[in-house]
Design a protein around this motif. Sequence first.
Motif: not given
Length: 114
Positions: A6, A8, A19, A21-22, A36, A77, A79, A81, A95
């Motif tokens: 993970e 961000g 945001r 990310s994973c 998540w 991936s 995400y 937001q 995640c």
Amino acid sequence: QVQFVESGGGLVYPGGSLRLSCARSGSISGTYGMAWYRQVPGKQRESVATITERGRAVYAESVRGRFTISIDNSNNSVYLQMNSLEPEDTAVYYCNSNPPQSYWGYGTQVTVSS
């Protein structure tokens, strides 16, 4: 063995955005997709948002309308937001699959504070 990385997280003011990310490596099976999760010290880890491989998303009531989960199956991936962040969103975010694997990554710290 499946792994999740993970990134961000950070420190933001209330009302701000981040945001997450994973990146997933390794294969998984027998799941409904990805998700998540977040955890605050002293509390149980909770699901924030889930998404199927086809992009169907479900959100916890506390984040609905503010958070958006998305998935990119081409590079494994997922995400998150996060908009209109509130101090109550402060947590370590992870995640994992839905339902989760036994292995968890290190997560990424999100702190919302003025």
